[in-house]
Scaffold this active site. Structure first.
Site, PDB file in Angstrom:
ATOM      1  CE  LYS A  80      -3.369   0.048   3.004  1.00  0.00           C
ATOM      2  NZ  LYS A  80      -4.050   0.058   4.245  1.00  0.00           N
ATOM      3  CB  CYS A  97       0.417  13.697  -7.507  1.00  0.00           C
ATOM      4  SG  CYS A  97      -0.094  12.413  -8.772  1.00  0.00           S
ATOM      5  CB  CYS A  99      -3.152  11.916 -12.215  1.00  0.00           C
ATOM      6  SG  CYS A  99      -1.216  12.248 -12.435  1.00  0.00           S
ATOM      7  CB  CYS A 108       1.075  18.151  -8.361  1.00  0.00           C
ATOM      8  SG  CYS A 108       0.512  18.519  -9.972  1.00  0.00           S
ATOM      9  CG  HIS A 112      -2.493  17.193 -13.720  1.00  0.00           C
ATOM     10  ND1 HIS A 112      -1.177  17.461 -12.621  1.00  0.00           N
ATOM     11  CD2 HIS A 112      -2.802  18.125 -14.100  1.00  0.00           C
ATOM     12  CE1 HIS A 112      -1.259  18.957 -12.783  1.00  0.00           C
ATOM     13  NE2 HIS A 112      -2.525  19.419 -13.457  1.00  0.00           N
TER      14      HIS A 112
HETATM   15  S1  FES Z   1      -2.147  15.494 -10.002  1.00  0.00           S
HETATM   16 FE1  FES Z   1      -0.540  14.033 -10.871  1.00  0.00          FE
HETATM   17  S2  FES Z   1       1.105  15.150 -11.640  1.00  0.00           S
HETATM   18 FE2  FES Z   1      -0.394  16.517 -10.835  1.00  0.00          FE
END
Ligand code: FES
Length: 135
Positions: A80, A97, A99, A108, A112
């Site tokens: 996890k 982040c 994504c 981030c 994304h």
């Molecule tokens: S939300 Fe994943 S790189 Fe920006």
């Protein structure tokens, strides 16, 4: 092989010739009970064939566990992914982040945007910032 030959060349044509298939849908209401019983194997075989075709062409993408993984590359050796940060280390603002494609995960790095353009998606980071006057 001879059994298949006999089935295809003799039994199947004989069975199909024996069926009382009406020329119109209304004709089905005039079939006898025996006619309906004779139609059962044909109806069942047709249903199995149609279901197999649907399963091959439509059901293949719905296999169990066939959903794409959200996490493609981050800490795959761990059961996890958990990240802990102290609030004091966050500073004035920070972008986390969401994504799962950032090279600086959990922060981030803008990846994304590339993902959104390629996948016609709309994911973005979680932005945290301190309120004005807050330490
Ligand atoms: S939300 Fe994943 S790189 Fe920006």
């Amino acid at each position: 092989m001879e059994a298949i030959h006999i089935f295809v060349k003799t039994s199947l044509p004989k069975y199909l010739r024996s069926l009382n298939v009406p020329k119109t849908f209304g004709g089905f209401s005039k079939l006898s009970g025996e006619d309906w019983v004779n139609l059962v194997p044909l109806v069942l075989c047709t249903a199995v064939f149609v279901m197999a075709i649907f399963r091959i062409f439509l059901g293949g993408s719905r296999k169990k566990n066939a959903l794409p993984k959200v996490n493609q590359s981050i800490m795959k050796e761990d059961p996890k992914v958990v990240t802990q940060m102290d609030i004091e280390d966050i500073g004035e603002k920070i972008a986390f982040c969401r994504c799962w494609r950032s090279k600086k995960f959990p922060l981030c790095d803008g990846t994304h945007n590339k993902h959104n353009a390629e996948a016609n998606d709309n994911v973005g980071p979680l932005l945290l910032r301190r309120a004005e006057g807050e330490k």
